[in-house]
Design an enzyme around this catalytic site. Structure first.
Site, PDB file in Angstrom:
ATOM      1  N   HIS A 218       3.655   4.217  -3.491  1.00 16.09           N
ATOM      2  CA  HIS A 218       3.172   3.438  -2.354  1.00 16.09           C
ATOM      3  C   HIS A 218       1.723   3.798  -2.067  1.00 16.09           C
ATOM      4  CE1 HIS A 218       3.480   1.036   1.311  1.00 16.09           C
ATOM      5  NE2 HIS A 218       2.768   1.978   1.910  1.00 16.09           N
ATOM      6  N   SER A 219       0.857   2.787  -1.961  1.00 14.12           N
ATOM      7  CA  SER A 219      -0.550   2.956  -1.619  1.00 14.12           C
ATOM      8  C   SER A 219      -1.227   3.889  -2.621  1.00 14.12           C
ATOM      9  CB  SER A 219      -0.671   3.449  -0.170  1.00 14.12           C
ATOM     10  OG  SER A 219      -1.974   3.262   0.324  1.00 14.12           O
ATOM     11  N   MET A 220      -1.722   5.039  -2.219  1.00 19.41           N
ATOM     12  CA  MET A 220      -2.312   5.977  -3.171  1.00 19.41           C
ATOM     13  C   MET A 220      -1.341   6.280  -4.300  1.00 19.41           C
ATOM     14  SD  MET A 220      -3.832   9.864  -2.578  1.00 19.41           S
ATOM     15  CE  MET A 220      -2.245  10.730  -2.566  1.00 19.41           C
TER      16      MET A 220
ATOM     17  N   SER B  72       3.648  -0.481  -4.535  1.00 22.97           N
ATOM     18  CA  SER B  72       3.899  -0.907  -3.162  1.00 22.97           C
ATOM     19  C   SER B  72       2.673  -0.664  -2.293  1.00 22.97           C
ATOM     20  CB  SER B  72       5.100  -0.104  -2.632  1.00 22.97           C
ATOM     21  OG  SER B  72       5.315  -0.309  -1.266  1.00 22.97           O
TER      22      SER B  72
END
Length: 255
Positions: A97-99, A125
């Site tokens: 997710h993200s990073m 994500s």
């Protein structure tokens, strides 16, 4: 539910399942730790055949004494040999997710180049495709008050941390390092992946537009699908039951 800390500092699990047929490695967002995936064990009981492993970045929990890493290439360089033994024993998939999505993606490319390995599926994500350039100025080096205000805007740092001076001072170096890792990341073109990609996004995410998510499909010659969930950048938490259903469904497609 207590965590099981393995001899490998990069990996945490909340229920060991040695009979599992698939290893799912989960990469946290900036400022996050392995703990954000502790409840995922409930969605993947022994009967699912999926073992959930949460990645623990340096600087968090039992790795608190280690300095956080500010460079994605160094993170991948150190992570790869640590995870490799589990990547060669049974099929695996990556969720980030993200990073964490960028780290999962770059680890996938590193494994292809160096070891001829690939996940059954890459699940990304809350993150724009890597080839879509950021158009916002860097924030990791802002003065403290402005940086904290940015954290409030993103709504990913718990209020109890932001309002507790001691906790906040412990977290700020980690958050700044993670933001630097993300904001200094530079995509390098390579051939598309061979594995399918699942892309997840939040309908109210002001950080990532739907078109930026769809662009992930350029990174694979296999199937690629986008699923949107009600919520902002942290729909990972607020829409967790629906997200986990989607993850389970997508993993089942490769089982």
């Amino acid at each position: 539910m207590s965590a099981t800390y393995t001899p490998n500092p990069w990996l945490v699990t909340y229920a060991a399942q040695p009979q599992a047929k698939l290893n799912l490695f989960c990469f946290p967002y900036a400022g996050g730790s392995a703990q954000i995936f502790r409840s995922w064990r409930n969605a993947f009981p022994a009967a699912s055949g999926v073992q959930v492993w949460a990645i623990q970045y340096p600087g968090r929990a039992v790795r608190m004494q280690e300095p956080p890493l500010k460079d994605y290439s160094l993170m991948i360089e150190r992570m790869t040999p640590a995870l490799l033994p589990l990547l060669t024993t049974k099929p695996f998939a990556f969720f980030g997710h993200s990073m964490g999505a960028i780290l999962a993606f770059e680890l996938t490319r590193t494994l292809r180049r160096q070891h001829g390995l690939a996940p059954l599926r890459l699940l990304v994500s809350g993150r724009r495709a890597p080839q879509v350039e950021e158009d916002e100025p860097a924030t990791y080096n802002l003065p403290e008050a402005e940086f904290i205000e940015r954290l409030r805007e993103l709504k990913g740092t718990p209020a109890e941390v932001l309002e507790h001076e001691e906790l906040l001072q412990l977290m700020l170096p980690i958050l700044r390092a993670d933001f630097e890792l993300v904001e200094t990341y530079r995509y390098r073109s390579e051939p598309p992946l061979q594995c399918p990609i699942s892309v997840y996004g939040g309908t109210q995410d002001k950080e990532v537009e739907e078109a930026h998510l769809t662009a992930w499909c350029e990174q694979t010659v296999a199937s690629c699908a986008l699923k949107m969930f009600e919520g902002d950048h942290f729909f990972l938490q607020t829409a967790q039951p629906l997200l986990l259903e989607a993850v389970k469904r997508d993993l089942l497609m490769n089982s």
